[in-house]
Design a protein around this motif. Structure first.
Motif: not given
Ligand SMILES: NC(=O)c1ccc[n+]([C@@H]2O[C@H](COP(=O)([O-])OP(=O)(O)OC[C@H]3O[C@@H](n4cnc5c(N)ncnc54)[C@H](OP(=O)(O)O)[C@@H]3O)[C@@H](O)[C@H]2O)c1
Length: 253
Positions: A17-20, A39-41, A65-67, A92-94, A157-159, A161-163, A188-194
């Protein structure tokens, strides 16, 4: 990339359910891939699955699944694998991101950032690795971040974990190099997502999920080791990494 015996290629999206991930799934559906959304939803995933079927996906499955439930990850990976009789691409996108100041003040917040962005995907990758190794083909991809390239005061902290995940993927790529399995690190760099909805998203550095999804699908198809997306982040991070500490510490990056 070779494929499973049915001839239809299967992509499993962990954190579908991640936007990406949704943007990636649309691209796969339009080219006839079988999709497994995890995913969980489940209500949200079912709606996405219905949309993907309309776009041309041969089959679309949903798995709950709840990761954050680390002890359940091995069983979940087994269920995902069995559901499709093998997986060609695992993405793996969560992920989760809280403000760095919250992580500094509250250790529980820091712990959750590390668990969801590092510990959980590390366990998942460990479970997937043996299966891909035995299958002797396919691609394992995970979304890390440019934030993992250098520790910075604004989000270390986030960095971190990703590193850490970047290093784990690097080692896994080494391990699987002779098995015909590619391991792709998406940065990715900056992406317009949730995930970034709370930030000011004006400016030319921001990309859409679809722009990033195009790069992800391309990098997986070519089995690239590391994919910065959009491409210019490779140059930006080259500069950020090269800055001497004396200069770096005068910035607020
Ligand atoms: N957006 C950026 O600028 C950016 C930049 C670099 C890297 N990233 C990485 O790209 C990936 C995708 O993120 P996104 O930008 O597409 O954001 P997003 O739409 O917020 O997606 C994040 C997803 O992670 C899921 N998630 C978080 N905790 C979870 C859990 N315990 N169990 C199941 N699902 C869980 C969320 O599920 P729910 O929908 O159920 O909450 C959500 O769908 C992430 O790894 C993020 O760190 C994003």
């Amino acid at each position: 990339m070779t494929q499973t015996t049915s001839g239809v290629r299967t992509a499993a999206l962990f954190g579908a359910s991640s936007d990406i991930a949704v943007a990636v799934a649309r691209r796969y559906a339009e080219t006839g891939w079988r999709l497994l959304l995890i995913g969980r939803d489940t209500a949200d995933l079912a709606a996405t699955a219905a949309d993907l079927r309309v776009r041309g996906g041969v089959e679309t499955h949903v798995l709950q699944a709840d990761f954050a439930h680390l002890e359940e990850l091995p069983r979940m990976v087994a269920a995902a694998w069995d559901r499709c009789g093998g997986i060609d691409v695992a993405l793996i996108a969560y992920g989760t991101m809280a403000p760095q100041s919250d992580a500094e003040r509250n250790t529980a917040v820091a712990g959750e950032i590390i668990a969801i962005n590092f510990t959980s995907p590390a366990i998942l990758l460990n479970e997937l690795a043996g299966r891909f190794q035995a299958q002797r083909h396919g691609t394992i991809a995970a979304i890390t971040s440019v934030a993992g390239d250098r520790g910075r005061m604004s989000n270390y902290v986030y960095g971190a974990a990703k590193g850490g995940l970047q290093r784990l993927l690097e080692g896994l790529r080494h391990r699987l190099a002779r098995s015909g399995v590619a391991v792709v690190d998406i940065r990715p760099g900056f992406v317009a997502t949730k995930l970034t909805a709370h930030l000011d998203r004006r400016g030319i550095l921001w990309a859409s999920p679809d722009r990033v999804a195009a790069d992800i699908v391309g990098a997986i198809e070519r089995g690239r080791a590391v994919c910065y997306t959009p491409w210019f982040w490779r140059l930006i991070m080259l500069i950020v990494r090269a800055l001497p500490r004396s200069v770096f510490h005068r910035t607020s990056l």
